[in-house]
Write an enzyme that holds these catalytic residues in place. Sequence first.
Site, PDB file in Angstrom:
ATOM      1  N   ASP A  59      30.939  62.222  98.272  1.00  0.00           N
ATOM      2  CA  ASP A  59      31.603  61.736  99.489  1.00  0.00           C
ATOM      3  C   ASP A  59      33.109  61.932  99.347  1.00  0.00           C
ATOM      4  O   ASP A  59      33.860  60.991  99.086  1.00  0.00           O
ATOM      5  CB  ASP A  59      31.252  60.256  99.684  1.00  0.00           C
ATOM      6  CG  ASP A  59      31.718  59.713 101.023  1.00  0.00           C
ATOM      7  OD1 ASP A  59      32.095  60.522 101.891  1.00  0.00           O
ATOM      8  OD2 ASP A  59      31.703  58.480 101.192  1.00  0.00           O
ATOM      9  N   SER A  85      37.137  52.346 104.017  1.00  0.00           N
ATOM     10  CA  SER A  85      36.518  53.599 103.572  1.00  0.00           C
ATOM     11  C   SER A  85      37.544  54.717 103.467  1.00  0.00           C
ATOM     12  O   SER A  85      38.443  54.834 104.303  1.00  0.00           O
ATOM     13  CB  SER A  85      35.424  54.028 104.550  1.00  0.00           C
ATOM     14  OG  SER A  85      34.304  53.198 104.444  1.00  0.00           O
ATOM     15  N   HIS A 141      32.602  60.991 104.645  1.00  0.00           N
ATOM     16  CA  HIS A 141      31.905  60.309 105.744  1.00  0.00           C
ATOM     17  C   HIS A 141      32.863  59.789 106.809  1.00  0.00           C
ATOM     18  O   HIS A 141      32.437  59.448 107.915  1.00  0.00           O
ATOM     19  CB  HIS A 141      31.023  59.169 105.206  1.00  0.00           C
ATOM     20  CG  HIS A 141      31.745  57.891 104.935  1.00  0.00           C
ATOM     21  ND1 HIS A 141      32.205  57.536 103.683  1.00  0.00           N
ATOM     22  CD2 HIS A 141      32.090  56.869 105.755  1.00  0.00           C
ATOM     23  CE1 HIS A 141      32.794  56.357 103.754  1.00  0.00           C
ATOM     24  NE2 HIS A 141      32.738  55.925 104.996  1.00  0.00           N
TER      25      HIS A 141
END
Length: 625
Positions: free
Chosen positions: A465, A571, A409
């Site tokens: 992911d 992230s 992502h």
Amino acid sequence: MARVRGPRLPGCLALAALFSLVHSQHVFLAHQQASSLLQRARRANKGFLEEVRKGNLERECLEEPCSREEAFEALESLSATDAFWAKYTACESARNPREKLNECLEGNCAEGVGMNYRGNVSVTRSGIECQLWRSRYPHKPEINSTTHPGADLRENFCRNPDGSITGPWCYTTSPTLRREECSVPVCGQDRVTVEVIPRSGGSTTSQSPLLETCVPDRGREYRGRLAVTTSGSRCLAWSSEQAKALSKDQDFNPAVPLAENFCRNPDGDEEGAWCYVADQPGDFEYCDLNYCEEPVDGDLGDRLGEDPDPDAAIEGRTSEDHFQPFFNEKTFGAGEADCGLRPLFEKKQVQDQTEKELFESYIEGRIVEGQDAEVGLSPWQVMLFRKSPQELLCGASLISDRWVLTAAHCLLYPPWDKNFTVDDLLVRIGKHSRTRYERKVEKISMLDKIYIHPRYNWKENLDRDIALLKLKRPIELSDYIHPVCLPDKQTAAKLLHAGFKGRVTGWGNRRETWTTSVAEVQPSVLQVVNLPLVERPVCKASTRIRITDNMFCAGYKPGEGKRGDACEGDSGGPFVMKSPYNNRWYQMGIVSWGEGCDRDGKYGFYTHVFRLKKWIQKVIDRLGS
């Protein structure tokens, strides 16, 4: 002086009273005359000096119109005034009669375009669950409690902070639909703001029921006749020259019959059955089978939430555990044989400041908050950097001198307008400072290729992911640049227990914020926090988003008294654990998603690296040369 003034006051008052009696007939009008001149609705005071009492909102604003200043005088609170004034102005058309105004101010129905609405509807007209107003997932809201403080943007309730003509709305939990209006009652009428229009397929976040028949053990024993991949490509025959060439030197289970061109799982891939295909970048694709739900912690003999096997308990002791390289150095590059052994710590037999806490967690230790990392503490930490505008995009991790691991992502997420290519990005490795260029320490590398997992599911729940980045050229390893290990099945089985702690590092925000300037929440140097793994049922119960076997969660439970979490900017970074058996650091997870930062009852979710390790190997074997 006081004694002189005291006795004179009664005399002065007496003279004033006498003067008023003598001249009153010339100064004051009679009661009847005064009433005829001043035709004004009179309000009866309910007590002495009622108008100067605190909180007299009833008198100031409800019995007759008031100004914002008068409302503030009554409430004596800016936030309370903001909230009241937003409703009060929205109810302007409902001021009379009083009962209609009361109904409007209560907010359980929509007046006009519904800016007054304060009810608890939290589902859109098509049946999609609303996104929390405080959350950035799946959509980054431009409207929030900071931009609209009086709009009562609580939980995920439908509101109309921007005065949309269609009425109350919300951001949705479907990544494919940013916002949608809600169906709420209209004040004084037997109708709703918009009619309900059910979507085919229903909510995107509901837990999908298992079909009656499913394929067990990730397709290792699958002997069906499916010969088409998830993309619709036809499988190559296993006996074809191309498939034979690709199968050379692969560790296939000889008990798996590779018949015709049927989907099979000869290498025990946790992703399930697959096959070779023609003219594809990786030469293989996965097949779309309905696999039985078998959490990785179950088939690893590790049921998160139960006490670990006493025979396997770790009592603070370490033992030698032979490390076996997994990848082919020709395609993977250098560094695996020495992975997870930090030059400034393990190689010098020095412990960092908080790793003791990780070992203690294996025998019930404590949790600590995030803090500045020591230099060289996480030599595999990578900063994924955007070229224009120049900014920190995400974290990542070095797994060899040629390959970097991150979250998909960070590269591809249409709801946030993300679709980056190698031309948009570079990586900075060996860094400690967030902003300063660290001469002679950090290395900057361009990217050659980006590989995103073919079954990455951004449309629903960020399942799989994960992404691989191939560097333009091998990076030089140093005391500050060193790869982390990827776990094998045995390591995962030993370390993945609820309560055991891992470590997250990154340059992300230190707390959740909605301000346009986030300088006050950005750290100056790399941050580190140790977090406990959480039982899978607790993870699932904490969110409406569907959790898969390719995820795990970590963080604190309410009432444990300690705080900490990954946040925006972290992230793609690593969740690592240190094996007490061989003193190596293993990357067990990738920072993936969470609902807010460090919120009670909410946990950080991580991509399960071991589950996807075979995909990593296949990509590197096919495309690493």
